[in-house]
Write a protein that holds these residues in place. Structure first.
Motif, PDB file in Angstrom:
ATOM      1  N   GLY A  38       0.885  -1.427   0.368  1.00  0.00           N
ATOM      2  CA  GLY A  38      -0.332   0.315  -0.204  1.00  0.00           C
ATOM      3  C   GLY A  38       0.689   1.099   0.337  1.00  0.00           C
ATOM      4  N   ALA A  39       0.326   2.266  -0.350  1.00  0.00           N
ATOM      5  CA  ALA A  39       1.354   3.859  -0.464  1.00  0.00           C
ATOM      6  C   ALA A  39       0.483   4.853   0.740  1.00  0.00           C
ATOM      7  N   GLY A  40      -0.899   4.603   0.709  1.00  0.00           N
ATOM      8  CA  GLY A  40      -1.317   5.720   2.238  1.00  0.00           C
ATOM      9  C   GLY A  40      -0.758   5.952   3.310  1.00  0.00           C
ATOM     10  N   MET A  41      -1.504   6.345   4.216  1.00  0.00           N
ATOM     11  CA  MET A  41      -1.093   6.961   5.591  1.00  0.00           C
ATOM     12  C   MET A  41      -1.183   5.239   6.427  1.00  0.00           C
ATOM     13  N   SER A  42      -1.709   4.778   6.444  1.00  0.00           N
ATOM     14  CA  SER A  42      -2.028   3.121   7.382  1.00  0.00           C
ATOM     15  C   SER A  42      -0.275   2.844   6.894  1.00  0.00           C
ATOM     16  N   ALA A  43      -0.457   2.487   5.421  1.00  0.00           N
ATOM     17  CA  ALA A  43       0.944   1.795   5.161  1.00  0.00           C
ATOM     18  C   ALA A  43       2.289   2.413   5.858  1.00  0.00           C
ATOM     19  N   ALA A  44       1.779   3.526   5.294  1.00  0.00           N
ATOM     20  CA  ALA A  44       2.879   4.511   6.306  1.00  0.00           C
ATOM     21  C   ALA A  44       3.786   3.987   7.709  1.00  0.00           C
ATOM     22  N   THR A  45       1.917   4.021   8.909  1.00  0.00           N
ATOM     23  CA  THR A  45       2.602   4.223   9.802  1.00  0.00           C
ATOM     24  C   THR A  45       3.027   2.679  10.217  1.00  0.00           C
ATOM     25  N   THR A  46       2.546   1.889   9.039  1.00  0.00           N
ATOM     26  CA  THR A  46       2.948   0.436   9.340  1.00  0.00           C
ATOM     27  C   THR A  46       4.565   0.480   9.385  1.00  0.00           C
ATOM     28  N   VAL A  47       4.404   1.043   8.536  1.00  0.00           N
ATOM     29  CA  VAL A  47       6.401   0.658   7.741  1.00  0.00           C
ATOM     30  C   VAL A  47       6.953   1.514   9.210  1.00  0.00           C
ATOM     31  N   ARG A  48       6.281   2.884   9.619  1.00  0.00           N
ATOM     32  CA  ARG A  48       7.258   3.267  10.275  1.00  0.00           C
ATOM     33  C   ARG A  48       7.629   3.026  11.615  1.00  0.00           C
ATOM     34  N   ASN A  49       6.615   2.407  11.716  1.00  0.00           N
ATOM     35  CA  ASN A  49       6.083   1.546  13.218  1.00  0.00           C
ATOM     36  C   ASN A  49       7.134   0.294  13.293  1.00  0.00           C
ATOM     37  N   LEU A  50       7.177  -0.258  12.077  1.00  0.00           N
ATOM     38  CA  LEU A  50       8.397  -1.299  12.122  1.00  0.00           C
ATOM     39  C   LEU A  50       9.540  -0.931  11.624  1.00  0.00           C
ATOM     40  N   VAL A  51      10.111   0.134  11.461  1.00  0.00           N
ATOM     41  CA  VAL A  51      11.496   0.532  11.528  1.00  0.00           C
ATOM     42  C   VAL A  51      11.590   0.994  12.741  1.00  0.00           C
ATOM     43  N   GLU A  52      10.693   1.548  13.590  1.00  0.00           N
ATOM     44  CA  GLU A  52      10.781   1.520  15.149  1.00  0.00           C
ATOM     45  C   GLU A  52      11.354   0.117  15.993  1.00  0.00           C
ATOM     46  N   LEU A  53      10.231  -0.625  15.415  1.00  0.00           N
ATOM     47  CA  LEU A  53      10.672  -2.289  15.889  1.00  0.00           C
ATOM     48  C   LEU A  53      11.619  -2.684  15.953  1.00  0.00           C
ATOM     49  N   SER A  54      12.110  -2.170  14.788  1.00  0.00           N
ATOM     50  CA  SER A  54      14.269  -3.096  14.010  1.00  0.00           C
ATOM     51  C   SER A  54      15.200  -2.470  14.988  1.00  0.00           C
ATOM     52  N   LYS A  55      14.348  -1.555  15.601  1.00  0.00           N
ATOM     53  CA  LYS A  55      15.401  -0.886  15.847  1.00  0.00           C
ATOM     54  C   LYS A  55      16.020  -1.745  18.053  1.00  0.00           C
ATOM     55  N   THR A  56      14.941  -1.765  17.704  1.00  0.00           N
ATOM     56  CA  THR A  56      15.261  -3.183  19.447  1.00  0.00           C
ATOM     57  C   THR A  56      15.254  -4.735  18.935  1.00  0.00           C
ATOM     58  N   GLU A  57      14.656  -4.389  18.195  1.00  0.00           N
ATOM     59  CA  GLU A  57      14.003  -6.548  17.999  1.00  0.00           C
ATOM     60  C   GLU A  57      15.149  -6.615  16.896  1.00  0.00           C
ATOM     61  N   LYS A  58      15.735  -7.862  16.255  1.00  0.00           N
ATOM     62  CA  LYS A  58      17.306  -7.525  15.426  1.00  0.00           C
ATOM     63  C   LYS A  58      16.392  -8.677  14.887  1.00  0.00           C
ATOM     64  N   ASN A  59      16.728  -8.785  13.335  1.00  0.00           N
ATOM     65  CA  ASN A  59      15.777  -9.745  12.659  1.00  0.00           C
ATOM     66  C   ASN A  59      14.836  -9.565  12.008  1.00  0.00           C
ATOM     67  N   THR A  60      14.816  -7.997  12.297  1.00  0.00           N
ATOM     68  CA  THR A  60      12.972  -7.734  11.793  1.00  0.00           C
ATOM     69  C   THR A  60      13.323  -7.071  10.379  1.00  0.00           C
ATOM     70  N   GLU A  61      13.045  -7.475   9.475  1.00  0.00           N
ATOM     71  CA  GLU A  61      13.062  -6.788   8.407  1.00  0.00           C
ATOM     72  C   GLU A  61      11.382  -6.704   7.200  1.00  0.00           C
ATOM     73  N   VAL A  62      11.470  -5.912   6.925  1.00  0.00           N
ATOM     74  CA  VAL A  62      10.232  -4.899   5.902  1.00  0.00           C
ATOM     75  C   VAL A  62      10.526  -4.964   3.920  1.00  0.00           C
ATOM     76  N   THR A  63       9.388  -5.491   3.674  1.00  0.00           N
ATOM     77  CA  THR A  63       9.380  -5.406   2.581  1.00  0.00           C
ATOM     78  C   THR A  63       8.485  -4.572   1.971  1.00  0.00           C
ATOM     79  N   PHE A  64       8.612  -3.443   1.387  1.00  0.00           N
ATOM     80  CA  PHE A  64       7.490  -2.541   0.903  1.00  0.00           C
ATOM     81  C   PHE A  64       7.002  -2.618  -0.729  1.00  0.00           C
ATOM     82  N   LEU A  65       5.672  -2.977  -0.240  1.00  0.00           N
ATOM     83  CA  LEU A  65       5.193  -3.029  -2.181  1.00  0.00           C
ATOM     84  C   LEU A  65       4.114  -2.013  -2.494  1.00  0.00           C
ATOM     85  N   THR A  66       4.222  -0.816  -3.365  1.00  0.00           N
ATOM     86  CA  THR A  66       3.548  -0.060  -3.920  1.00  0.00           C
ATOM     87  C   THR A  66       3.135  -0.263  -4.906  1.00  0.00           C
ATOM     88  N   ARG A  67       2.060   0.179  -5.896  1.00  0.00           N
ATOM     89  CA  ARG A  67       1.907  -0.126  -7.097  1.00  0.00           C
ATOM     90  C   ARG A  67       2.799   0.592  -8.094  1.00  0.00           C
TER      91      ARG A  67
END
Length: 429
Positions: free
Chosen positions: A229-258
């Protein structure tokens, strides 16, 4: 008021309650129907999310006037969470409404299944005109506009008990659209990806914003996740996952948009700083500048299936320079933030002209054509744009925008005022 008008409101969210408040103040008899057990039931899914608009944009002047009698109002410059919106605004507002002698009931745990108009069929009394009955049969109904609405309601407590309620002069559908069963599909062209329907039915994939820093943390910590997705819900989720990755090793995100390239337009002098932050983080992620995030632009999901070990295998199609590239990878979780569609089944027996592109009411949809700029530049379209061929039936709030995601509560407040003024002219008393 003698022979008071009666109004049925579907949904006890921000706009439904604003409408109820204004209606009881003007002497209209009101009943509100909410499927959830509490006010703002749809907020439960995003109660942890901070709005990127401040309190000043989410409170009406009418509501502030009555709520300040109960205690201090929220700081208008603060950015509330969904939970704070309910606890500090919607719940007190519901309490005020319930105390009015014009409130005939706030019915929680009660779902409106469908709305009809007496014995009239959808095809009869077009636009409120006289009913044309077959030769030899009596005229059994008055004009559509003079025939009261009837609602089929169902208890949402598990019993499934149904009953009809009749005698309403007006009905307003303020039920919103934020629910997992109303999410758009994540596949190519808005159709389901192979396997997506079954995984959604099994609640194996997310179609609303997950609380990755809270109750869903264990599902994402140290895991691989796909965000679509490419709306604010997707952006919020990506941002939160990036925050999680700072304290939880091996947390990885694939971000897909049209679309390829920067997925978000950043407003340089944005008066909503939280929106700008989300847009900038997501655009940096699309350039490979954010650790632990891989970007797939210009892509579409072909298939999602669950492997024997419980992980999800995702097949993706990417288009570039006229060529198509297919690839596949495995992730632990999939989050589809691809927008929502309105539930139109509630009024399928009424005469509602729907937009063929957005599923919203046609008159309002015509005023929203284009609209790719800043959502803050919107102005209310006025009551004429909110009227349907079905006399006395209104679709208000986020649902009135159909599939468009640019709705703001301040627009909903304007909708409420214009509708109430058309029913009972003059200021609220």
């Amino acid at each position: 008021m003698e022979d008071s008008l009666r109004l049925a409101i579907i949904g006890a969210g921000p706009i439904g309650l604003e409408l109820a408040l204004g209606a009881v103040q003007r002497g209209i008899k009101v009943q509100v129907f909410e499927r959830a057990q509490t006010v703002g039931g749809h907020v439960e899914g995003w109660q942890f999310v901070h709005l990127f608009s401040p309190w000043s944009m989410n409170m009406s002047e009418e509501a502030k006037l009555v709520l300040k009698e109960l205690g201090p109002l929220p700081d208008e410059g603060a950015f509330p969470t969904g939970r704070e919106l309910v606890d500090s605004y919607l719940a007190p507002l519901a309490s005020v409404i319930q105390q009015s002698s014009n409130c005939e009931g706030l019915h929680f745990g009660t779902e409106v299944v469908t709305v009809g108009r007496g014995a009239l069929l959808k095809s009869e009394s077009i636009g409120g005109g006289d009913v044309q009955m077959p030769k030899g049969k009596p005229l059994c109904e008055k004009q559509r506009r003079e025939t009261p609405f009837r609602l089929l309601v169902r208890q949402a407590d598990g019993s499934g008990e149904e009953r009809y309620l009749e005698g309403f002069d007006f009905v307003a559908d303020c039920s919103g659209f934020y629910a997992s069963n109303l999410s758009n599909w994540a596949g190519k062209g808005g159709t389901p990806a192979l396997g997506e329907r079954a995984l959604r039915t099994a609640n194996r994939i997310f179609t609303t914003i997950p609380d990755v820093l809270g109750i869903h943390r264990e599902r994402f910590a140290g895991k691989k996740c796909l965000v679509v997705g490419a709306g604010m819900s997707a952006a919020t989720t990506v941002r939160n996952l990036v925050e999680l990755s700072k304290t939880e090793k091996n947390t990885e995100v694939t971000f897909l948009t049209r679309s390829a390239g920067d997925p978000y337009s950043v407003i340089a002098d944005d008066v909503l700083p939280q929106r700008k932050i989300l847009s900038e983080i997501s655009n940096r992620a699309s350039k490979g500048e954010v650790p632990n995030v891989t970007y797939l632009g210009g892509a579409a999901i072909r298939e999602i299936k669950q492997a024997a070990d419980g992980r999800l295998r995702v097949a993706v199609e990417r288009s570039s320079d006229g060529s198509v590239e297919n690839s596949a990878f495995e992730v632990d979780e999939v989050v589809c933030c691809v927008g929502y569609r309105p539930d139109t089944s509630i009024y399928e027996e009424l005469q509602v002209h729907q937009c063929y592109a957005s599923n919203g009411p046609m008159k309002l949809a015509a005023t929203l054509i284009g609209g790719s700029g800043d959502c803050l530049a919107q102005v209310s379209a006025g009551v004429d744009a909110l009227k349907n061929p079905e006399p006395g039936f209104f679709i208000l709030g986020g649902k009135s925008y159909g599939r468009k995601s640019s709705f703001l509560l301040k627009i909903g407040h304007d909708q409420v005022r214009s509708v109430l003024d058309s029913l009972v002219p003059g200021p609220a008393t």
